[in-house]
Write a protein that holds these residues in place. Sequence first.
Motif, PDB file in Angstrom:
ATOM      1  N   THR A 150      26.587 -22.612 -25.582  1.00  0.00           N
ATOM      2  CA  THR A 150      28.072 -23.192 -25.639  1.00  0.00           C
ATOM      3  C   THR A 150      29.141 -22.375 -25.175  1.00  0.00           C
ATOM      4  O   THR A 150      29.013 -21.001 -25.043  1.00  0.00           O
ATOM      5  CB  THR A 150      28.410 -23.722 -26.928  1.00  0.00           C
ATOM      6  OG1 THR A 150      28.832 -22.618 -28.017  1.00  0.00           O
ATOM      7  CG2 THR A 150      27.266 -24.648 -27.690  1.00  0.00           C
ATOM      8  N   MET A 156      28.420 -27.104 -33.806  1.00  0.00           N
ATOM      9  CA  MET A 156      28.429 -28.427 -32.918  1.00  0.00           C
ATOM     10  C   MET A 156      28.034 -29.513 -33.710  1.00  0.00           C
ATOM     11  O   MET A 156      28.408 -30.510 -33.154  1.00  0.00           O
ATOM     12  CB  MET A 156      27.250 -28.191 -32.123  1.00  0.00           C
ATOM     13  CG  MET A 156      27.438 -26.994 -31.014  1.00  0.00           C
ATOM     14  SD  MET A 156      28.688 -27.427 -29.785  1.00  0.00           S
ATOM     15  CE  MET A 156      27.831 -28.649 -28.714  1.00  0.00           C
ATOM     16  N   ALA A 164      32.257 -31.773 -28.152  1.00  0.00           N
ATOM     17  CA  ALA A 164      30.779 -31.263 -27.823  1.00  0.00           C
ATOM     18  C   ALA A 164      30.612 -31.203 -26.481  1.00  0.00           C
ATOM     19  O   ALA A 164      29.788 -30.156 -25.802  1.00  0.00           O
ATOM     20  CB  ALA A 164      29.490 -32.043 -28.349  1.00  0.00           C
ATOM     21  N   GLU A 167      32.233 -28.029 -24.827  1.00  0.00           N
ATOM     22  CA  GLU A 167      31.586 -26.925 -25.212  1.00  0.00           C
ATOM     23  C   GLU A 167      30.433 -26.740 -24.189  1.00  0.00           C
ATOM     24  O   GLU A 167      30.080 -25.494 -23.774  1.00  0.00           O
ATOM     25  CB  GLU A 167      31.147 -26.833 -26.822  1.00  0.00           C
ATOM     26  CG  GLU A 167      32.350 -26.407 -27.660  1.00  0.00           C
ATOM     27  CD  GLU A 167      32.781 -24.993 -27.534  1.00  0.00           C
ATOM     28  OE1 GLU A 167      31.881 -24.096 -27.667  1.00  0.00           O
ATOM     29  OE2 GLU A 167      34.009 -24.911 -27.469  1.00  0.00           O
ATOM     30  N   ILE A 168      29.592 -27.665 -24.078  1.00  0.00           N
ATOM     31  CA  ILE A 168      28.485 -27.419 -23.379  1.00  0.00           C
ATOM     32  C   ILE A 168      28.798 -27.267 -21.962  1.00  0.00           C
ATOM     33  O   ILE A 168      27.998 -26.549 -21.291  1.00  0.00           O
ATOM     34  CB  ILE A 168      27.577 -28.798 -23.623  1.00  0.00           C
ATOM     35  CG1 ILE A 168      26.991 -28.798 -24.971  1.00  0.00           C
ATOM     36  CG2 ILE A 168      26.214 -28.582 -22.641  1.00  0.00           C
ATOM     37  CD1 ILE A 168      26.259 -30.164 -25.295  1.00  0.00           C
ATOM     38  N   PRO A 188      22.164 -25.402 -28.588  1.00  0.00           N
ATOM     39  CA  PRO A 188      23.538 -25.521 -29.312  1.00  0.00           C
ATOM     40  C   PRO A 188      23.961 -24.620 -30.441  1.00  0.00           C
ATOM     41  O   PRO A 188      22.946 -23.949 -31.105  1.00  0.00           O
ATOM     42  CB  PRO A 188      23.256 -27.040 -29.931  1.00  0.00           C
ATOM     43  CG  PRO A 188      21.800 -27.182 -30.172  1.00  0.00           C
ATOM     44  CD  PRO A 188      21.045 -26.288 -28.931  1.00  0.00           C
TER      45      PRO A 188
END
Length: 277
Positions: A150, A156, A164, A167-168, A188
Amino acid sequence: MSNEDRPVGRRAVLRGGLASAVALGAAACTPGTGSTQTEPSSGSGTMSGTPNATAGRAQGTAPPEVHTTDARPQVLRTPGADVDHGPRSASGVALTFHGAGDPGLTREVLAICREHGAGITVFAVGTWLTAHPELGRALVAAGHDLGNHTWSHQPMLRLGRAAAAAEIRDGARAVAAIKGSNPLLFRPSGTQHSTPLLRATARAAGYERCISYDVDPMDYLDPGATAVARGTLEAVRAGSIVSLHLGHRGTVQALPAVLTGLGDRGLTARSVTELLA
């Protein structure tokens, strides 16, 4: 995860060489008591593919043997639940590190791995990797795996789909900026297991599987080198994926004992892609 266990032969490999912008290294990556939707891993376990030449690792002064391994194992290209271990019939163990913390400690980990001829996988936090891209390049040059943990190590399980996804996605961009990193490796942050929402979001970013683990010595709590080594070696078995953290002195100090203990059991430290190939 349910894997189609098949032996993976021991491979001697050639290895080249490898403070924190944010205080992420100390953050735990296991779920708290309020976490939800943790589910046991399962999957197809199909492991096949066309081998590609990779950088290797040298152990001691012995002449190295160049090996090949599939950089994109089939199981990582197949949708399914978390990968929390590899083949139990193999001799490999994957030591994985959450990538954050003091760059000097990362360099020490690389030196220890080089001395022992060990392969590892680092799931890098994007902010850390962006601040220290030389560490990512050194990891890849030494033949290790570099994956996505991330962008900023948020919990997460508490994030909505949009947060989310950001972040990914942003973590993936940071990893992709390092030539030779693995585009299929994602773990994660803030949880051992993914959820249907996290898996769907990761899949939209190009990750068919999330990488979990089955051994956690809880080194992020800084229990000391002896406790980290003991906790790892008491729980590990063939095919295990171990969760460790860069940026923690006790983890670095425990690593030689962990690698020696694995060797005494006939087990070899390998990257995740080597373990699953």
